[in-house]
Enzyme design. Sequence first.
Site, PDB file in Angstrom:
ATOM      1  N   ARG A   1      -8.465  -0.771  16.587  1.00  0.00           N
ATOM      2  CA  ARG A   1      -8.761  -0.446  15.209  1.00  0.00           C
ATOM      3  C   ARG A   1      -9.742  -1.543  14.779  1.00  0.00           C
ATOM      4  O   ARG A   1     -10.738  -1.751  15.473  1.00  0.00           O
ATOM      5  CB  ARG A   1      -7.488  -0.340  14.362  1.00  0.00           C
ATOM      6  CG  ARG A   1      -7.714   0.562  13.131  1.00  0.00           C
ATOM      7  CD  ARG A   1      -6.487   0.700  12.247  1.00  0.00           C
ATOM      8  NE  ARG A   1      -6.212  -0.522  11.492  1.00  0.00           N
ATOM      9  CZ  ARG A   1      -5.217  -0.639  10.608  1.00  0.00           C
ATOM     10  NH1 ARG A   1      -4.402   0.378  10.389  1.00  0.00           N
ATOM     11  NH2 ARG A   1      -5.021  -1.762   9.959  1.00  0.00           N
TER      12      ARG A   1
ATOM     13  N   LYS B   1       0.803  -1.231   0.000  1.00  0.00           N
ATOM     14  CA  LYS B   1       0.000   0.000   0.000  1.00  0.00           C
ATOM     15  C   LYS B   1       0.832   1.275   0.000  1.00  0.00           C
ATOM     16  O   LYS B   1       0.445   2.260  -0.608  1.00  0.00           O
ATOM     17  CB  LYS B   1      -0.986   0.001   1.160  1.00  0.00           C
ATOM     18  CG  LYS B   1      -0.339   0.107   2.512  1.00  0.00           C
ATOM     19  CD  LYS B   1      -1.392  -0.057   3.610  1.00  0.00           C
ATOM     20  CE  LYS B   1      -0.784   0.163   4.973  1.00  0.00           C
ATOM     21  NZ  LYS B   1      -1.375  -0.674   6.002  1.00  0.00           N
TER      22      LYS B   1
END
Length: 358
Positions: free
Chosen positions: A131, A36
């Site tokens: 998260r 990413k």
Amino acid sequence: MSAPRLEIDIEKIRHNAKTLVERLAARGISVTGVTKATLGSPEIARALVRSGVAGLADSRIENLEGMRLAGVLATMTLIRAPMLSQAKRVVAYADVSFNTEIATIRELSDQAGAIGKRHRIVLMVELGDLREGILPADLQGVVEKTLGLPNVVLEGLGANLACRSGVTPSAENMALLSSLANGTEETFGIQLNRVSGGTSANLQWALGPHSTGRIDDLRLGEAILLGREPLARQPIEGLHTDAFTLYAEVIEAKSKPSLPWGNLAQSAFGTPVLPLDRGTILQGIFAIGRQDTDPAGLTPSAGIELLGSSSDHLIADLGATRLPVGAEAGFQLNYSALLRTMNSTFVTKTLLYGVGVA
Ligand SMILES: *Cc1c(COP(=O)(O)O)cnc(C)c1O
């Protein structure tokens, strides 16, 4: 060559990946290469595949799609929970996705069925970083519902730490993930192919003294790309920390006072920290700014000190370096600066291939 420019040494990235693949193989752990931060660059992805990673992973389906269309051959995993609205695209371009919501998994199953595929699901477990993740107490219920869907296969479990809150991977939370994997297999009489323990932040744990238990995969981005572990950002022995170098060009170089004058209010980015008075300095301006990078994440070469930045200007004390207008200086990048630099359309990306690489 054009500036600003990010030079990317593919051979250094390949070396870093190969070194980590070997070190973790000795602990029974495979590496999934995370792309990413490089926007799914097919060239970098190919270097990762050559280095022996078990697969590639990205948090954006666009990047996985780009790598597939560029002909990169690897198992592709989407490591951010899919958007419900993107389920069709996810099953088309990702072999596996990380999930926490049964509504999304249901949609993935429907969309996979529509194109005659079976999509693989890794269920993410919340281990305290707050998260993504299913709370451990709720896991078996989600497993049961997932197993009941026709066009998805439960690939395994995963967890993510040290990203939002900085909770570190430990013997305790990794042992919990292992026991959840064992419990899932026993309860449902199934076999899990993958227990993905975490990220570059898990390296100290994975290479440390305790048992790695059921954890058989880590997803590594930063450690491969920047050669550092993210908990204290220390260099990892034997890895290159300079695979990426950002070059910017001087557009002004003048002797100026170090302190501003006039009445002070906010600047373009809030209230600036007043610099120390160091008398007259050789102030240089580089043609790069917050649109292109995270100035706080840049390290200049010796003799240059960064003083401030705005959208398009990076201001430095050039010291005795005597860089004239038109000269370039190189900067090392941290993860935040790398992410933003890769995303700037104003920064040219130049791939360098070291000796021995075609
Ligand atoms: C970004 C990310 C990774 C890779 O993290 P690094 O610190 O770069 O190794 C792994 N897993 C998930 C879910 C991520 O979002």
